[in-house]
Write a protein that holds these residues in place. Structure first.
Motif, mmCIF file in Angstrom:
data_model
loop_
_atom_site.group_PDB
_atom_site.id
_atom_site.type_symbol
_atom_site.label_atom_id
_atom_site.label_comp_id
_atom_site.label_asym_id
_atom_site.label_seq_id
_atom_site.Cartn_x
_atom_site.Cartn_y
_atom_site.Cartn_z
ATOM 1 N N MET A 1 0.826 -1.180 0.000
ATOM 2 C CA MET A 1 0.000 0.000 0.000
ATOM 3 C C MET A 1 0.868 1.240 0.000
ATOM 4 S SD MET A 1 -3.239 -0.168 2.438
ATOM 5 C CE MET A 1 -3.922 -1.790 2.369
ATOM 6 N N ASP A 2 0.367 2.260 -0.656
ATOM 7 C CA ASP A 2 1.077 3.536 -0.615
ATOM 8 C C ASP A 2 0.510 4.377 0.538
ATOM 9 O OD1 ASP A 2 -1.288 4.758 -1.488
ATOM 10 O OD2 ASP A 2 -0.522 5.263 -3.462
ATOM 11 N N PRO A 3 1.085 5.540 0.816
ATOM 12 C CA PRO A 3 0.624 6.349 1.949
ATOM 13 C C PRO A 3 -0.839 6.793 1.869
ATOM 14 C CG PRO A 3 2.801 7.047 1.290
ATOM 15 C CD PRO A 3 2.319 6.065 0.236
ATOM 16 N N GLN A 4 -1.434 6.798 0.685
ATOM 17 C CA GLN A 4 -2.843 7.172 0.552
ATOM 18 C C GLN A 4 -3.771 5.964 0.644
ATOM 19 O OE1 GLN A 4 -0.405 8.685 -1.551
ATOM 20 N NE2 GLN A 4 -0.464 10.268 0.016
ATOM 21 N N SER A 5 -3.244 4.809 0.959
ATOM 22 C CA SER A 5 -3.942 3.528 1.144
ATOM 23 C C SER A 5 -4.358 2.874 -0.168
ATOM 24 C CB SER A 5 -5.135 3.648 2.109
ATOM 25 O OG SER A 5 -6.294 4.155 1.492
ATOM 26 N N ARG A 6 -3.715 3.245 -1.272
ATOM 27 C CA ARG A 6 -3.961 2.557 -2.541
ATOM 28 C C ARG A 6 -3.120 1.290 -2.570
ATOM 29 N NH1 ARG A 6 -3.664 8.089 -4.868
ATOM 30 N NH2 ARG A 6 -1.438 7.757 -4.726
ATOM 31 N N THR A 7 -3.716 0.200 -2.994
ATOM 32 C CA THR A 7 -2.978 -1.058 -3.125
ATOM 33 C C THR A 7 -2.110 -0.970 -4.368
ATOM 34 O OG1 THR A 7 -4.788 -2.225 -2.076
ATOM 35 C CG2 THR A 7 -3.208 -3.559 -3.304
ATOM 36 N N VAL A 8 -0.825 -1.192 -4.207
ATOM 37 C CA VAL A 8 0.095 -1.097 -5.338
ATOM 38 C C VAL A 8 0.687 -2.444 -5.721
ATOM 39 C CG1 VAL A 8 0.658 1.327 -4.956
ATOM 40 C CG2 VAL A 8 2.009 -0.439 -3.830
ATOM 41 N N GLU A 9 0.515 -3.445 -4.850
ATOM 42 C CA GLU A 9 1.068 -4.761 -5.132
ATOM 43 C C GLU A 9 0.329 -5.797 -4.288
ATOM 44 O OE1 GLU A 9 5.522 -6.710 -5.227
ATOM 45 O OE2 GLU A 9 5.155 -4.996 -3.939
ATOM 46 N N VAL A 10 0.101 -6.966 -4.857
ATOM 47 C CA VAL A 10 -0.473 -8.089 -4.108
ATOM 48 C C VAL A 10 0.334 -9.337 -4.424
ATOM 49 C CG1 VAL A 10 -2.816 -7.126 -4.040
ATOM 50 C CG2 VAL A 10 -2.193 -8.679 -5.884
ATOM 51 N N SER A 11 0.308 -10.281 -3.506
ATOM 52 C CA SER A 11 1.047 -11.526 -3.707
ATOM 53 C C SER A 11 0.202 -12.529 -4.488
ATOM 54 C CB SER A 11 1.431 -12.133 -2.363
ATOM 55 O OG SER A 11 0.268 -12.600 -1.696
ATOM 56 N N ALA A 12 0.856 -13.575 -4.956
ATOM 57 C CA ALA A 12 0.141 -14.646 -5.652
ATOM 58 C C ALA A 12 -0.874 -15.302 -4.711
ATOM 59 C CB ALA A 12 1.120 -15.677 -6.192
ATOM 60 N N GLY A 13 -0.523 -15.415 -3.420
ATOM 61 C CA GLY A 13 -1.446 -15.987 -2.446
ATOM 62 C C GLY A 13 -2.694 -15.140 -2.284
ATOM 63 N N PHE A 14 -2.542 -13.815 -2.263
ATOM 64 C CA PHE A 14 -3.683 -12.903 -2.203
ATOM 65 C C PHE A 14 -4.578 -13.117 -3.418
ATOM 66 C CE2 PHE A 14 -5.890 -9.050 -3.323
ATOM 67 C CZ PHE A 14 -6.304 -8.496 -2.114
ATOM 68 N N GLU A 15 -3.961 -13.194 -4.601
ATOM 69 C CA GLU A 15 -4.733 -13.380 -5.832
ATOM 70 C C GLU A 15 -5.525 -14.679 -5.801
ATOM 71 O OE1 GLU A 15 -1.843 -13.043 -8.967
ATOM 72 O OE2 GLU A 15 -2.073 -10.860 -9.039
ATOM 73 N N ARG A 16 -4.898 -15.768 -5.318
ATOM 74 C CA ARG A 16 -5.616 -17.045 -5.240
ATOM 75 C C ARG A 16 -6.745 -16.993 -4.213
ATOM 76 N NH1 ARG A 16 -0.369 -18.939 -5.597
ATOM 77 N NH2 ARG A 16 -0.289 -19.302 -3.365
ATOM 78 N N MET A 17 -6.458 -16.444 -3.041
ATOM 79 C CA MET A 17 -7.439 -16.443 -1.967
ATOM 80 C C MET A 17 -8.656 -15.567 -2.288
ATOM 81 S SD MET A 17 -6.856 -15.881 2.067
ATOM 82 C CE MET A 17 -6.971 -14.137 2.356
ATOM 83 N N ARG A 21 -6.830 -9.384 -8.719
ATOM 84 C CA ARG A 21 -5.496 -8.926 -9.107
ATOM 85 C C ARG A 21 -5.367 -7.475 -8.671
ATOM 86 N NH1 ARG A 21 -6.488 -9.719 -15.204
ATOM 87 N NH2 ARG A 21 -7.929 -8.245 -14.374
ATOM 88 N N VAL A 22 -4.151 -6.967 -8.644
ATOM 89 C CA VAL A 22 -3.944 -5.576 -8.239
ATOM 90 C C VAL A 22 -4.738 -4.629 -9.143
ATOM 91 C CG1 VAL A 22 -1.831 -5.138 -9.565
ATOM 92 C CG2 VAL A 22 -2.217 -3.942 -7.396
ATOM 93 N N GLU A 23 -4.890 -4.984 -10.408
ATOM 94 C CA GLU A 23 -5.653 -4.150 -11.332
ATOM 95 C C GLU A 23 -7.126 -4.053 -10.921
ATOM 96 O OE1 GLU A 23 -3.865 -6.871 -12.499
ATOM 97 O OE2 GLU A 23 -2.101 -5.783 -13.155
ATOM 98 N N ASP A 24 -7.630 -5.097 -10.266
ATOM 99 C CA ASP A 24 -9.025 -5.096 -9.826
ATOM 100 C C ASP A 24 -9.266 -4.114 -8.681
ATOM 101 O OD1 ASP A 24 -9.677 -7.195 -11.631
ATOM 102 O OD2 ASP A 24 -8.959 -8.677 -10.176
ATOM 103 N N LEU A 25 -8.201 -3.676 -8.036
ATOM 104 C CA LEU A 25 -8.326 -2.791 -6.889
ATOM 105 C C LEU A 25 -8.073 -1.325 -7.234
ATOM 106 C CD1 LEU A 25 -6.489 -5.098 -4.360
ATOM 107 C CD2 LEU A 25 -8.951 -4.757 -4.596
ATOM 108 N N THR A 26 -7.958 -1.017 -8.509
ATOM 109 C CA THR A 26 -7.749 0.359 -8.941
ATOM 110 C C THR A 26 -8.876 1.231 -8.404
ATOM 111 O OG1 THR A 26 -6.648 -0.365 -10.950
ATOM 112 C CG2 THR A 26 -7.526 1.877 -10.954
ATOM 113 N N GLY A 27 -8.503 2.310 -7.757
ATOM 114 C CA GLY A 27 -9.485 3.241 -7.216
ATOM 115 C C GLY A 27 -9.963 2.916 -5.807
ATOM 116 N N TYR A 28 -9.610 1.728 -5.287
ATOM 117 C CA TYR A 28 -10.025 1.355 -3.933
ATOM 118 C C TYR A 28 -9.062 1.970 -2.924
ATOM 119 C CZ TYR A 28 -10.753 -1.396 0.276
ATOM 120 O OH TYR A 28 -10.984 -1.776 1.563
ATOM 121 N N LEU A 29 -9.615 2.695 -1.952
ATOM 122 C CA LEU A 29 -8.815 3.286 -0.885
ATOM 123 C C LEU A 29 -9.266 2.692 0.445
ATOM 124 C CD1 LEU A 29 -8.887 7.014 -2.011
ATOM 125 C CD2 LEU A 29 -6.994 5.406 -2.246
ATOM 126 N N MET A 30 -8.384 1.945 1.094
ATOM 127 C CA MET A 30 -8.744 1.301 2.351
ATOM 128 C C MET A 30 -9.206 2.323 3.386
ATOM 129 S SD MET A 30 -6.597 -1.419 4.613
ATOM 130 C CE MET A 30 -5.685 -0.345 5.692
#
Length: 69
Positions: A1-17, A21-30
């Motif tokens: 995550m970057d300082p604005q809470s945007r997801t910038v990277e996910v692991s293969a385990g995250f993708e499976r679970m 994909r990280v592209e699916d989280l574009t625009g999502y701010l935790m």
């Protein structure tokens, strides 16, 4: 995550679970997720020094220290 809470990277385990994909989280701010704020998770991060307390705004600084358990 970057300082604005945007997801910038996910692991293969995250993708499976989550089947996301990280592209699916574009625009999502935790920090702006109503469920995360409502359940107190952001306040718990703030107590650990990881994010400012819930204010409805993204932080203007990066976390002050490592937030690992």
């Amino acid at each position: 995550m970057d300082p604005q809470s945007r997801t910038v990277e996910v692991s293969a385990g995250f993708e499976r679970m989550w089947q996301l994909r990280v592209e699916d989280l574009t625009g999502y701010l935790m920090l702006e997720d109503e469920q995360i704020v409502a359940n107190g998770f952001m306040d718990r991060l703030a107590r650990r020094g990881c994010w400012p307390p819930s204010s409805g705004r993204s932080p203007t600084r990066a976390p002050s220290r490592s937030c690992s358990t």
